[in-house]
Design a protein around this motif. Sequence first.
Motif, PDB file in Angstrom:
ATOM      1  N   ASP A   1       0.817  -1.220   0.000  1.00 46.08           N
ATOM      2  CA  ASP A   1       0.000   0.000   0.000  1.00 46.08           C
ATOM      3  C   ASP A   1       0.850   1.270   0.000  1.00 46.08           C
ATOM      4  O   ASP A   1       0.309   2.374   0.065  1.00 46.08           O
ATOM      5  CB  ASP A   1      -0.921   0.014   1.231  1.00 46.08           C
ATOM      6  N   ARG A   2       2.170   1.116  -0.038  1.00 45.87           N
ATOM      7  CA  ARG A   2       3.129   2.234  -0.044  1.00 45.87           C
ATOM      8  C   ARG A   2       2.973   3.146   1.170  1.00 45.87           C
ATOM      9  O   ARG A   2       3.172   4.360   1.091  1.00 45.87           O
ATOM     10  CB  ARG A   2       2.997   3.042  -1.341  1.00 45.87           C
ATOM     11  N   ARG A   3       2.639   2.534   2.285  1.00 46.47           N
ATOM     12  CA  ARG A   3       2.538   3.292   3.534  1.00 46.47           C
ATOM     13  C   ARG A   3       3.856   3.297   4.285  1.00 46.47           C
ATOM     14  O   ARG A   3       4.026   4.067   5.218  1.00 46.47           O
ATOM     15  CB  ARG A   3       1.409   2.709   4.387  1.00 46.47           C
ATOM     16  N   VAL A   4       4.760   2.421   3.918  1.00 48.43           N
ATOM     17  CA  VAL A   4       6.141   2.459   4.397  1.00 48.43           C
ATOM     18  C   VAL A   4       7.053   2.236   3.195  1.00 48.43           C
ATOM     19  O   VAL A   4       6.616   1.751   2.148  1.00 48.43           O
ATOM     20  CB  VAL A   4       6.422   1.383   5.482  1.00 48.43           C
ATOM     21  N   GLU A   5       8.327   2.599   3.358  1.00 48.56           N
ATOM     22  CA  GLU A   5       9.279   2.475   2.260  1.00 48.56           C
ATOM     23  C   GLU A   5      10.195   1.276   2.391  1.00 48.56           C
ATOM     24  O   GLU A   5      10.832   0.879   1.422  1.00 48.56           O
ATOM     25  CB  GLU A   5      10.126   3.756   2.173  1.00 48.56           C
ATOM     26  N   ARG A   6      10.268   0.708   3.579  1.00 49.49           N
ATOM     27  CA  ARG A   6      11.155  -0.431   3.778  1.00 49.49           C
ATOM     28  C   ARG A   6      10.700  -1.245   4.980  1.00 49.49           C
ATOM     29  O   ARG A   6       9.948  -0.758   5.844  1.00 49.49           O
ATOM     30  CB  ARG A   6      12.604   0.030   3.976  1.00 49.49           C
ATOM     31  N   VAL A   7      11.192  -2.474   5.025  1.00 45.48           N
ATOM     32  CA  VAL A   7      10.937  -3.374   6.153  1.00 45.48           C
ATOM     33  C   VAL A   7      12.281  -3.728   6.764  1.00 45.48           C
ATOM     34  O   VAL A   7      13.234  -4.072   6.048  1.00 45.48           O
ATOM     35  CB  VAL A   7      10.206  -4.650   5.695  1.00 45.48           C
ATOM     36  N   ILE A   8      12.376  -3.623   8.076  1.00 49.02           N
ATOM     37  CA  ILE A   8      13.628  -3.898   8.778  1.00 49.02           C
ATOM     38  C   ILE A   8      13.413  -5.079   9.719  1.00 49.02           C
ATOM     39  O   ILE A   8      12.503  -5.060  10.557  1.00 49.02           O
ATOM     40  CB  ILE A   8      14.118  -2.660   9.547  1.00 49.02           C
ATOM     41  N   LEU A   9      14.238  -6.099   9.557  1.00 52.56           N
ATOM     42  CA  LEU A   9      14.139  -7.307  10.355  1.00 52.56           C
ATOM     43  C   LEU A   9      15.248  -7.324  11.390  1.00 52.56           C
ATOM     44  O   LEU A   9      16.426  -7.135  11.052  1.00 52.56           O
ATOM     45  CB  LEU A   9      14.266  -8.548   9.469  1.00 52.56           C
ATOM     46  N   SER A  10      14.899  -7.563  12.633  1.00 49.33           N
ATOM     47  CA  SER A  10      15.909  -7.593  13.676  1.00 49.33           C
ATOM     48  C   SER A  10      15.577  -8.699  14.669  1.00 49.33           C
ATOM     49  O   SER A  10      14.405  -9.011  14.887  1.00 49.33           O
ATOM     50  CB  SER A  10      15.988  -6.242  14.395  1.00 49.33           C
ATOM     51  N   ARG A  11      16.643  -9.240  15.250  1.00 45.46           N
ATOM     52  CA  ARG A  11      16.452 -10.350  16.183  1.00 45.46           C
ATOM     53  C   ARG A  11      17.736 -10.542  16.987  1.00 45.46           C
ATOM     54  O   ARG A  11      18.829 -10.451  16.420  1.00 45.46           O
ATOM     55  CB  ARG A  11      16.144 -11.618  15.378  1.00 45.46           C
ATOM     56  N   PRO A  12      17.648 -10.773  18.282  1.00 47.00           N
ATOM     57  CA  PRO A  12      18.863 -11.113  19.031  1.00 47.00           C
ATOM     58  C   PRO A  12      19.486 -12.364  18.414  1.00 47.00           C
ATOM     59  O   PRO A  12      18.799 -13.368  18.208  1.00 47.00           O
ATOM     60  CB  PRO A  12      18.358 -11.384  20.450  1.00 47.00           C
ATOM     61  N   ALA A  13      20.783 -12.295  18.111  1.00 52.71           N
ATOM     62  CA  ALA A  13      21.392 -13.339  17.298  1.00 52.71           C
ATOM     63  C   ALA A  13      21.865 -14.547  18.082  1.00 52.71           C
ATOM     64  O   ALA A  13      21.726 -15.675  17.631  1.00 52.71           O
ATOM     65  CB  ALA A  13      22.563 -12.756  16.513  1.00 52.71           C
TER      66      ALA A  13
END
Length: 318
Positions: free
Chosen positions: A150-162
Motif C-alpha cells: 500500500d506504499r505506507r512504508v518504504e522499507r521493512v527492517i528485520l531484527s532479532r537477538p542473534a
Amino acid sequence: MSAKKTPVTTLEFPDNKLLRGLSGPHAKNFARLEQKLNVGIDMRGNLVAVEGKDRERAGAILRALYLRLVAGESVTLAEVDAEIRFTDESRVSAPGAIKTASSRAVRPRSPVQSAYLEMMRQCPLVFGIGPAGTGKTYLAAAFAAHMLHDRRVERVILSRPALEAGERLGFLPGDLKEKIDPYLRPLYDALFDVLGEAAGRMIEQGVIEVAPLAFMRGRTLSRAFIILDEAQNTTPAQMKMALTRLGEDSHMVVTGDVSQSDLPGGAALGLNEALSFLDGVEGVGVTRFSEKDVVRHPLVARIVAAYNRGGQGVSKKP
C-alpha cells in the motif's frame, strides 16, 4: 407411524469446479467439518446437503469458504479449521484478507490473530506475546508486506537477538548479512511466503533490510516497518534501545514468548520490563496468544498445553 425426518439444510453452489475445491481432495474438507461439528455432508451435483444439530453453522462455514474460492484463494484444512475457530466465537466468518502483493493475500486464522492485525492497523507499536505456532511472526511479516504493498512504508527492517546472552557475530564466518541470516530465517520464510519471489528482489534492493540488534544503536528509522523477533532474548538495555529507534511514520512489531528466554536464568528481562513499563501508554498495543491460537499442526497446540499443565513453560528451548 412414519419416522421423523432429520432436518437438512441444502446449499446450492453455481460453479461445480469450485465446489470440488470446496470439498477438497477425497472430500477431506467436508470430512473435517463432519468430524468437528458432528454433522453429515452429502454432495450431489451443485447441491450440498448438511444434516445435524450444527447444520446452520456448517452451512455458514461452507458459504464463507466458497467465497474464498470465488476470490481466487485456496481452501485447505487450515482454512476450514480457521472458519471453525471464528464461529466458535459466535462470528459468521473470518474477516477479509490483507493484500501482501498483487496476487497474494493473507487472512487471520483465529479471533486473536484478527485482533492482532487490527491492533497493528491502529497502534504504531505492537507486542505479540505467546507460544510457538500462533502466527505472531508470520502475521507481523504479512502486515509489513501489506504496508509495503500500500506504499505506507518504504522499507521493512528485520531484527532479532542473534546469539544467547549477547551477539558475538564476529565468531561466525561471512559478512554481516551472512552472519545474521541463520537467525532471521523464520522472518525470511514468512516474507517469501507472503511476497513470493519479489521478496528476493526487495532484499537485494535494500527495501527489506537486515538490521542486527547490536547495529541499530544511533539510528532513527523513518517510514519503516520494523519487526523485532524473539524479543524474550533482549536485555532491558537492548529493548529500550530498539524501541527508541522509531522515527516518523514508522511502525514496530515486537514478538516473543516470555516462557522461552535464552538469557541467563531463563527470564525474559527486556521483554517483561517493556510490557510492565508501557502498560496503558497511548499508541502501544499488546496481543496475548495462547495454545488455543496455535495454527501449526494440531499436535503443537496439545504439546504446548501439556507443557503448560506440567509447569514446564519456563524450560529452555531445545
